[in-house]
Structures are given as C-alpha cells and as structure tokens.
Scaffold this motif. Structure first.
Motif, short mmCIF file in Angstrom:
data_model
loop_
_atom_site.label_atom_id
_atom_site.label_comp_id
_atom_site.label_asym_id
_atom_site.label_seq_id
_atom_site.Cartn_x
_atom_site.Cartn_y
_atom_site.Cartn_z
N LEU C 114 0.86 -1.67 0.37
CA LEU C 114 0.03 -0.45 -0.25
C LEU C 114 0.80 0.83 0.20
CD1 LEU C 114 -2.79 -0.69 2.37
CD2 LEU C 114 -2.71 -1.30 0.22
N GLY C 115 1.95 0.90 0.42
CA GLY C 115 3.19 2.51 0.34
C GLY C 115 4.52 1.86 0.01
N SER C 206 -6.62 1.71 -3.13
CA SER C 206 -5.91 1.37 -4.61
C SER C 206 -4.73 0.82 -3.63
CB SER C 206 -5.93 1.60 -5.28
OG SER C 206 -5.80 2.80 -5.25
N LEU C 207 -3.64 -0.65 -4.00
CA LEU C 207 -2.19 -0.26 -3.96
C LEU C 207 -1.41 0.63 -4.28
CD1 LEU C 207 -2.76 -4.39 -5.26
CD2 LEU C 207 -3.37 -3.41 -3.12
N LEU C 208 -0.50 0.43 -3.78
CA LEU C 208 0.78 1.20 -4.58
C LEU C 208 1.10 0.69 -6.29
CD1 LEU C 208 2.47 3.42 -3.46
CD2 LEU C 208 4.45 1.78 -3.63
N SER C 209 0.87 1.83 -6.66
CA SER C 209 0.87 1.67 -8.59
C SER C 209 2.51 0.38 -8.86
CB SER C 209 1.07 2.63 -9.18
OG SER C 209 2.35 3.76 -8.66
N ILE C 212 5.30 2.83 -9.12
CA ILE C 212 6.33 3.10 -7.42
C ILE C 212 7.28 2.23 -7.10
CG2 ILE C 212 5.71 4.38 -5.27
CD1 ILE C 212 3.85 6.27 -6.64
#
Lengths: 231, 231, 231, 231
Positions: C114-115, C206-209, C212
């Motif tokens: 998530l980050g 949403s999830l981290l792309s 990234i």
C-alpha cells in the motif's frame, strides 16, 4: 508571594499532564481556585513544560483580571473561570487534548456508559456539548466554551460527571483541586480509549445496565461507599 | 567548517525525530537552508541515528550538487531542494514515515479538519497529493515528488498548511527552520492519529465549522493573535 | 566452545527482540546458520530473556539433531532448519508473535503493498501462507509450517520478500544473518501496522502503483541502487 | 508475621501489574491462597501502588473475614474467595481493567480462538460471562460476580482457560500462584489486542482450525508436551 502554595500545586498538576502522557508540547492547562481569595492560579499561555517554573503560574480573578504574574495566562482562562463561577463545589480544572477523548469530541459523540470502569467514576454518559453557533464564536469564544459546558449540567450535578467533551474541540475535567482534576483527565482518557475499542468491535452493543451502573457508582461515591480506606 | 552551525542544527533536528518516536531505524530526514549561501544541510542517506555525527550532515546547493561532505546525501534531497526553491518563506524541511500520517498517505486521503487541535496549526485540510504518473516516476522521481507537493499549493499558501502527505508515500512538513519542521511533523502525527480515530468511530461525522476553524487558526496565527507570550 | 561467536550473535539478536518490543515473555526465537559447519544456533525453548545467557544457545544440525548444548532447542526449530535447507541465500531466521503482523496472520490475509515503506523492503505483497490441513498437522507440525512457507516462494525469490506470515499463526522473517532477520521483523511489524490502519481507514483503497513499487524497491535493492552509503 | 511470605508474594504480584502496564492508579488487585491455612492475602482497597507496602496486604479467610491486617481488603475480595472455593487447583487470582480485555468485556463478546498465540494458553474461546440480573446485583454483587464466572466453567475445566471476561466489567485470570495469575493477565491482554485487530481487519474471518488449536495447546500443556525445558 501570597499565592506561593497555590501556584506550586497548579505547577505540579500541570507537570503531571506530561508525566501521564496526556499532552504534546504546550497543549493543555490546569488551574486551581482559592475560593476565599476569589482567585485562581493557571498555567501561562504557550510555555513549554521544560521551561516552566512554579512562579510562572498566573493569578487571575474570576473576572479574568490578572492579579499577579508577569506572563499572559492560558488562552483558555475564561473557560476555567466560567466553570468556577457556575460549579460551586469544584476546586480544580484541567483541559487537555488527550488523544482518545479528543477523538470522541471530534466525532461529536457523548461517551456512553459501556462498563464498570466508566461507572466507577461517572454516573451515566460523559456528555459531549452542543456545537457552538457562529454567533457565540464571534461573541466571546472562550467564555462561550464555558457556557456550552455548563449547559450540559442544567439537569445534572457536575459532581456526578466530573468531565465533559467539547464538540469539535477536546475535554475539560474538574475535581476538588488541581491534582484531582488531572486524575480525572487520566481516567477520562482511559475510559475514552476503552469505549472507542468497544464501539469499533461491536457497534451495536448495549449499554451497561442501569443496575450495575448504580451499584458501581454508589460503592465508590454513595453514602454507603465501601471502596478505598476512608468513609 | 563554514557550515558548522547549520550542520549542528540539522543534526539535532534529525535526532529529535528519534526522540519523538517518529522514525524506526534510518527512516526520515531533516534539512535546513542558509538562504544567503544558497545551500542546505541534510542528513546523509541510510546512516543510523546512533552512528551519525553533526559533521556527517551533507551540504548541498539548490541544484543538488554536493558543496561539502564526504557522504552521499539523503536519497530524498531533490524533494527538499524543490520545496526550498518554490516556498520562499520556509527554512527547514522534515520527511518521516510516521505511522498515522503514513496511513492517511497510503489511504490516499487528505486529512479533513475535524477539530481545534488541527485548526490550531493548519487552516483547512492537510492535502494529500495526486498520485504520480508512470511518466513522472521515470523522469526524476524525487524531483517529481516535490512537484506533486507544490502542485497542492498553487491556490494556497504553504504557511497556512506547513505539512502535506504524499499519496502512497508519507508526509513532508516544513517551518522557519529545521527544528520547527520537526515540530510540525510531531503535530501532524498527532492530528493524523486523532483524525483516524474520529473517522473510524464516526465515518460520517461533520467537519469542524468554518467559524471555529477560523477562530482557532487566527487566535494563534492571525494579526490579533493572543496565544502564547509573544505578539 | 567452537560455536562461541555464532552463539553470541544469536543471543544478541534474541535480546534485540525484546529491546524492540516485538515479544512478551519468552515468545519468539532467532537463529543463525554456519553454512560451512552445517549447523545453526537457536534460542532454547521457553527460557526467559532475563535468564538467558549466550552459552544457552543450542547448536543443531540441519536434520534437527542437537550438536552442542544442554537445553532443548526452540520448539520451532524444524521450521527454521526447513527454511535454511530451502532458501540457499539466507543466514538468519526470526520468528515472533508481534502484534500487528500476527493480526494479519490471524485474519488470514496477505499484506498488500500500500505504500513506499513497504516497497522499500518487499517487492510486492507479503504473502500469507495457506492454512495447514489436518493431515499436515498430524504428520510433523513444525516441519510442515516450513513447507507452508516455502510453498509461497515457488514462483518468487525469498530475497524479494524476506518475510512471510503463517495463516492463523504469526510471522517469520529472514536475512543474511540473525541481526538482519530481526531487522526485517521490526520492519514487518511497522508495515503491518501501517497497512492495518490504511485498510480500516479506507477499506477499498487502491494498491501502490507497479511503477512506484518498482522505483522504490530498485532504488534500495536494484543494480543501480542509490540509497545508503555503499554500492 | 505468620503470613509474611504470602504477603510478600502477593505484594510483588500486585506491583507487577503496574510494571506490565495493566493498570492505571489503584485499578486491579491480586491475591494468593494458602490452602493449608485456609486464608488468602489480597491487596488493600484503593491504595496506590507507590504507597503500598508488603505488610499492607490483608489476610482474609474463605468466608471473607479479616484474619490479619489493619486495612480494608479489596472491594472485589468476595469474587476472589468465590473462585478459590470453586476452583480447587488454583493458587492465585488477578483482576485488572486492562484496556483490550476490558473492551471485549464491554462489547459482551467471548474472545474467539483466532490464532496459535491464543491456543498456546487457552483451549478454545475465552468466555465472556452472562450479564448479571438486577436481582443478583442487589443480592451480593461481588459474590455474584464470582457466580457469573464459575457458571462459565460448569462444562469446562478452569485449567484449560485460566481467564475469563466479565460482561460489562473486566477480566479475571488465575494460575497456580499470584505470579502466574498476573502472567495470564499479561497474556490475556495481548491475545485480546490481537483478536481486536483481527476482527476489525477481517470481521468475517474464520477461527483457528480445531486441529491446530489442539496441536498448539497440547504441545505446551498435554501429556506429551515438548515446549520449554521441563517435563
């Protein structure tokens, strides 16, 4: 140096806020009243706990006039004096932005009585004030914060609930002196955390029964109290 | 040894991140600018707080060239210099992955103004940046992180909200110097925790009224401010 | 006294679990392998951190036979040796019941990315194993716990995700040595807490792309890594 | 001075409540029984941990009569003696209002077995008592609290679940002596926190399988136990 002892007690009560992890930086303030002299001692505004000395406490009368002290008193002073004028039995007032109590204040919800930890200290819910009207804010914000609080106690003794949360703001607590008002601030934060966890775990759970609420409150505070070593 | 004092201030501000429990291990970095010299001092990359010395701070100009120092500067240096170039009034920048602020960043949500603790420091919401496009990431990731931030302040002064959360990443805060930017990082984490608790307790609760937001912000930051001992 | 240094490192890594607040009482255990000697040192079972000495670490071979030591090794020893046999690059293994990582394990959910805090250490999700069948439990519970873990890495390098959560149980982490596996246990707990807060704040976020995720993972671990002072 | 050693053990167990952060102020109480003498030592009511001395512990018989001691015993004494009378194997009892366990009590929910941390100590759910009827409250509140607890163990050994949560109130735990009952209070708080996080993360998640529950409980407590250094 007339108010040396009053200042010392208020100073120590303010330090206790930090010891008990109820504040970050200069958040929070505690006061105590000398009813005979008609004055309160209160923390100066925006001074860090590390720099603060007992002599920095400001002596203010119940009309908010500075009687002694070179610093500006807490910006919340008018709320404190309002409470002392309306609640005849109280001797100390504490204001913090402690995390869980403030979350309830921001959620604009009274804290329901969900268990005996709460019932041991407060008879019934911990009230959340009404939101302040724009008119009140313009009039005299800190004084009106006091009005919002005392309005919650028109039908109820402030001794039965020595604490309140101000909608969108944070808690105020009181007691027979400054130390006791800090004690209630600690208790409130713990009750608020337990109630937060209870509600997020079981949003539709029922309140503590009136009979247990009454039993627990009375065994500590009633005429036949049998908790503790006194009475 | 030209920048000894600048390095010392940045070093101490970095240590404060650990004292305030805002970081684990080497996470986080703080910088401060000397506007006259056109340089910043910033934490070296990936060095533990225990091993770090004041002289390890790296001096970098606003084009990210190392001016003094034997270590590689923080990998986030370009974001810092971007902020200094675009926000004329700021003197210090802090980046952390503090837990609650990062949770809001990962949730890709701005932090709404839910109470006076927030209003005392930030006029309105704490913005969450847009998500970065794949193109930006390829171009120059750390520089573009700065662009994402400054894009939030096209219609708004960075002085009114000395903090931002970067979507999917974590917060950046700023202030007149390094110490003040760390102070704002502490405040942000507390505001973020309170807002998390408020929202999970009452997901549909209303914002703080515009009138109270204005009152609280102005009593600390407005021309007629009466909080604290100065002005 | 052949394994004195190995024991010392494992002892200190075990103490670090307590320093970092990852364990209560005797929960948790850390091991490290000496690949040349074909043995590991591991914490004895159920011994308190206060009473434990470096010499109490038990030396066990990869078939779980005790080579040196008067105490019974951790009851999770077979899981450790299974991991060392299957993951050729790892030098240390840590098992804890740290609070937030265990909550994800009990929820039987992999931790989504998530980050960037997550992406800095793990390339993609932190897998949650399948639940163990009743047959596996009867066969050899601790060995099969290892099987559940290595099954998650059939299509994926254990270096890209030096951590796993075992469904209904708790996390295991690894690294080049015991100390690094504890480091990853600390990181996992922080990632797990942030992910918990993110999901409860915004369940549908949403999830981290992928871009990234890739950028952050590579800037620390890729061939062109530029985080930290080495490479 | 007949009960000096008993008092000392109970005193130290009470202090441990504070060391382990299970109590604020005077909340909580611990007792231990001397079965041969037919007496228990218990904390005096409402005395702060800082002021308390070993000699302040009160000796009470199983009919709640004070045998030795100048202070009033804990207001929860009757619940303790009820447990000692009905649970033949227990030697110590602890009562706290620890935060997460109390939240489950206030939510009036038993703590389901969601993972092996729980299964290592409790065989199956941690029961939440029924709510007390108004009649019971009037009759003898503290005695009836004991009845509510022992009613949960009509079909189940108190050794398999050395802990309970009292609906609307808080937990009680027990063990072979006072120290072990405090140990179980610490374990319960950690299990309660993990279960809270698990349920709020995944409200519909499944329980730990019966086979793993059995495996983990038996490897520590069964006849073929192989956890720890004894047996």
């Amino acid at each position: 140096m007339k108010y040396r002892e009053l200042k010392r007690q208020v100073y120590e009560a303010n330090l206790e806020l930090q010891t008990r992890n109820l504040v970050v930086y200069t958040f929070g303030n505690v006061s105590q009243i000398d009813r005979d002299a008609g004055v309160i001692a209160i923390k100066p505004s925006g001074v860090s706990y590390a720099d603060m000395k007992a002599d920095d406490m400001v002596i203010v009368d119940l009309d908010n006039k500075i009687v002694e002290g070179s610093m500006r008193p807490s910006s919340d002073t008018k709320t404190h004096t309002h409470l002392y004028r309306h609640f005849a039995d109280i001797g100390g007032v504490t204001h913090t932005h402690s995390t869980y109590a403030t979350a309830w204040a921001q959620a604009k919800l009274s804290i329901p009585c969900l268990g005996t930890t709460h019932a041991d200290f407060v008879f019934g819910e911990i009230p959340c004030t009404a939101e302040m009207s724009d008119e009140q804010i313009k009039r005299d914000y800190e004084e009106e914060t006091g009005v919002q609080i005392t309005d919650c106690f028109k039908q109820r003794s402030p001794n039965e609930a020595p604490m309140v949360i101000v909608a969108g703001h944070a808690p105020f607590t009181w007691g027979k002196d400054a130390a006791k008002s800090v004690y209630h601030a600690v208790i409130l934060e713990e009750i608020a955390k337990m109630a937060y966890l209870t509600r997020t775990l079981n949003p539709t759970g029922s309140l503590l029964s009136a009979a247990i609420l009454n039993k627990h409150y009375q065994r500590k505070h009633g005429s036949g109290a049998y908790y503790g070593q006194s009475n």
